[in-house]
Motif scaffolding. Sequence first.
Motif, PDB file in Angstrom:
ATOM      1  N   SER A  77       0.687  -1.100  -0.083  1.00 52.95           N
ATOM      2  CA  SER A  77      -0.041  -0.155   0.168  1.00 52.95           C
ATOM      3  C   SER A  77       0.950   1.160  -0.002  1.00 52.95           C
ATOM      4  O   SER A  77       0.548   2.219  -0.422  1.00 52.95           O
ATOM      5  CB  SER A  77      -0.851  -0.081   1.168  1.00 52.95           C
ATOM      6  N   TYR A  78       1.906   1.156   0.582  1.00 53.99           N
ATOM      7  CA  TYR A  78       3.086   2.226   0.774  1.00 53.99           C
ATOM      8  C   TYR A  78       3.598   2.669  -0.639  1.00 53.99           C
ATOM      9  O   TYR A  78       3.730   3.749  -1.114  1.00 53.99           O
ATOM     10  CB  TYR A  78       3.833   2.032   1.802  1.00 53.99           C
ATOM     11  N   CYS A  79       3.999   1.646  -1.324  1.00 50.14           N
ATOM     12  CA  CYS A  79       4.609   1.665  -2.657  1.00 50.14           C
ATOM     13  C   CYS A  79       3.298   2.303  -3.570  1.00 50.14           C
ATOM     14  O   CYS A  79       3.574   3.267  -4.333  1.00 50.14           O
ATOM     15  CB  CYS A  79       4.783   0.299  -3.159  1.00 50.14           C
ATOM     16  N   TYR A  80       2.192   1.746  -3.491  1.00 47.34           N
ATOM     17  CA  TYR A  80       1.042   2.445  -4.382  1.00 47.34           C
ATOM     18  C   TYR A  80       0.785   3.909  -3.953  1.00 47.34           C
ATOM     19  O   TYR A  80       0.593   4.630  -4.824  1.00 47.34           O
ATOM     20  CB  TYR A  80      -0.480   1.531  -3.895  1.00 47.34           C
ATOM     21  N   ASN A  85       1.270   9.395  -5.926  1.00 51.74           N
ATOM     22  CA  ASN A  85       1.772  10.575  -5.521  1.00 51.74           C
ATOM     23  C   ASN A  85       2.713  11.098  -6.725  1.00 51.74           C
ATOM     24  O   ASN A  85       2.615  12.398  -6.974  1.00 51.74           O
ATOM     25  CB  ASN A  85       2.894  10.453  -4.218  1.00 51.74           C
ATOM     26  N   LEU A  86       3.413  10.119  -7.292  1.00 57.17           N
ATOM     27  CA  LEU A  86       4.077  10.388  -8.648  1.00 57.17           C
ATOM     28  C   LEU A  86       3.288  11.150  -9.457  1.00 57.17           C
ATOM     29  O   LEU A  86       3.528  11.981 -10.090  1.00 57.17           O
ATOM     30  CB  LEU A  86       4.771   9.290  -8.897  1.00 57.17           C
ATOM     31  N   ALA A  87       2.086  10.367  -9.654  1.00 51.93           N
ATOM     32  CA  ALA A  87       1.105  10.585 -10.777  1.00 51.93           C
ATOM     33  C   ALA A  87       0.864  12.046 -10.582  1.00 51.93           C
ATOM     34  O   ALA A  87       0.548  13.022 -11.535  1.00 51.93           O
ATOM     35  CB  ALA A  87       0.023   9.717 -10.883  1.00 51.93           C
ATOM     36  N   ILE A  88       0.647  12.555  -9.184  1.00 55.80           N
ATOM     37  CA  ILE A  88      -0.037  13.678  -8.998  1.00 55.80           C
ATOM     38  C   ILE A  88       0.947  14.909  -8.602  1.00 55.80           C
ATOM     39  O   ILE A  88       0.887  16.179  -9.312  1.00 55.80           O
ATOM     40  CB  ILE A  88      -0.922  13.524  -7.833  1.00 55.80           C
TER      41      ILE A  88
ATOM     42  N   LYS B 171      -3.089  20.357 -13.481  1.00 57.03           N
ATOM     43  CA  LYS B 171      -1.638  19.992 -14.265  1.00 57.03           C
ATOM     44  C   LYS B 171      -0.794  19.129 -13.383  1.00 57.03           C
ATOM     45  O   LYS B 171       0.063  18.542 -13.813  1.00 57.03           O
ATOM     46  CB  LYS B 171      -1.121  21.254 -14.672  1.00 57.03           C
ATOM     47  N   GLY B 172      -0.722  19.333 -12.111  1.00 58.48           N
ATOM     48  CA  GLY B 172       0.277  18.736 -10.995  1.00 58.48           C
ATOM     49  C   GLY B 172       1.533  19.022 -11.064  1.00 58.48           C
ATOM     50  O   GLY B 172       1.590  20.021 -11.839  1.00 58.48           O
ATOM     51  N   GLY B 173       2.340  18.377 -10.368  1.00 62.07           N
ATOM     52  CA  GLY B 173       3.635  18.785 -10.145  1.00 62.07           C
ATOM     53  C   GLY B 173       4.076  19.747  -9.143  1.00 62.07           C
ATOM     54  O   GLY B 173       3.277  20.189  -8.434  1.00 62.07           O
TER      55      GLY B 173
END
Lengths: 170, 173
Positions: A77-80, A85-88, B171-173
């Motif tokens: 769940s932490y990795c997900y 977070n990366l996507a956002i 847009k994010g980032g």
Amino acid sequence: MFVSLLHLLTPLSCFIINILSQFFFIWILSFGLLKSELFGFIIGFLLVLMMGTQTDSSVQDVHAIVATKLIIYTSLSYCYFHFVNLAITARRIRLIRELYSFEDGLTMGEILRQYNARDMIENRIKRLIDSGQIVFRNGRYFIGKPVILLISEIIIIMKRSLLGKRSEFD
Amino acid sequence: MAVLVTGVGLFLSAFFIHLLIWRVRLPNKQTRSLLLIFFSALALWTIPLWLFPLLYSKIGLPAVTLTEYLHTIFLFISLTFAYITTYSGIEVDSPSLVMVMIVKKAGCDGIMKDDFENALTDDILVKPRVRDLVRDNMAYLANNKFKITHKGARIARLFIFYRKILKATDKGG
């Protein structure tokens, strides 16, 4: 053998339920991202707890089985959470999305017109103020809730012990 | 209990090997090196156990069933990915964390909005990440323009798709 395999698959199946619940909260109940992640995680966690105790092993073994499953489930769940977070919020993902939308490529100047430090500060300071981590008063920024500050300090300690420096620019 | 102790023990062993290597020399490609260290440790534990199942019982360790064996591998891999995910936040400075530390450094008087914004420039926040894209073969520089590679395009499509699922509209980032 079957029961053992079931133990093996419990954290994975609960993790999938966590993700699906998150989609349900976003699409059906119109929850915000963070809230949907939190509720998805709690549902999966409770399922791991319930399914983990369904065994005829000794009490000591049950504790170990549940602990193992919870570690696996929480790690996944932490990795997900970080993937979302990366996507956002990730800069590199934002930059790569910008480059993807311009087939002919972009010069550094053009990249900076699409996405620059000012945009980034605006996005992030808004999130920090909305979550109460930073307070804006009389034209000045102050520390609000100490959660992100605490995480920052832990990360700096880890940076110093692993990399021998406080920042990538040291 | 054997799964928990073995899985965590194996993870900690790999972690200390990683610490030792990092003390001697910091690798250029840190994430790749971490994967190599952790999965080598896993292979060193699993391959002898798989090839010589009686070996462990002969040296006094409890026998391991197939499901315990798989469970231990699963536990180890989960912990490894969680650590590598955390490590990516250690390797590069997160802007949000940098911002919080700048505000903290200002103390009780806080920091003026302009001073705060002037402390965070494109040279610190954006340009290093563009260079990272080139280093990691997600973009390349041709005729003074940064263009996306096939690898970069695949990653971009994945995240564009996932952002749609998450209904992320900004847009994010």
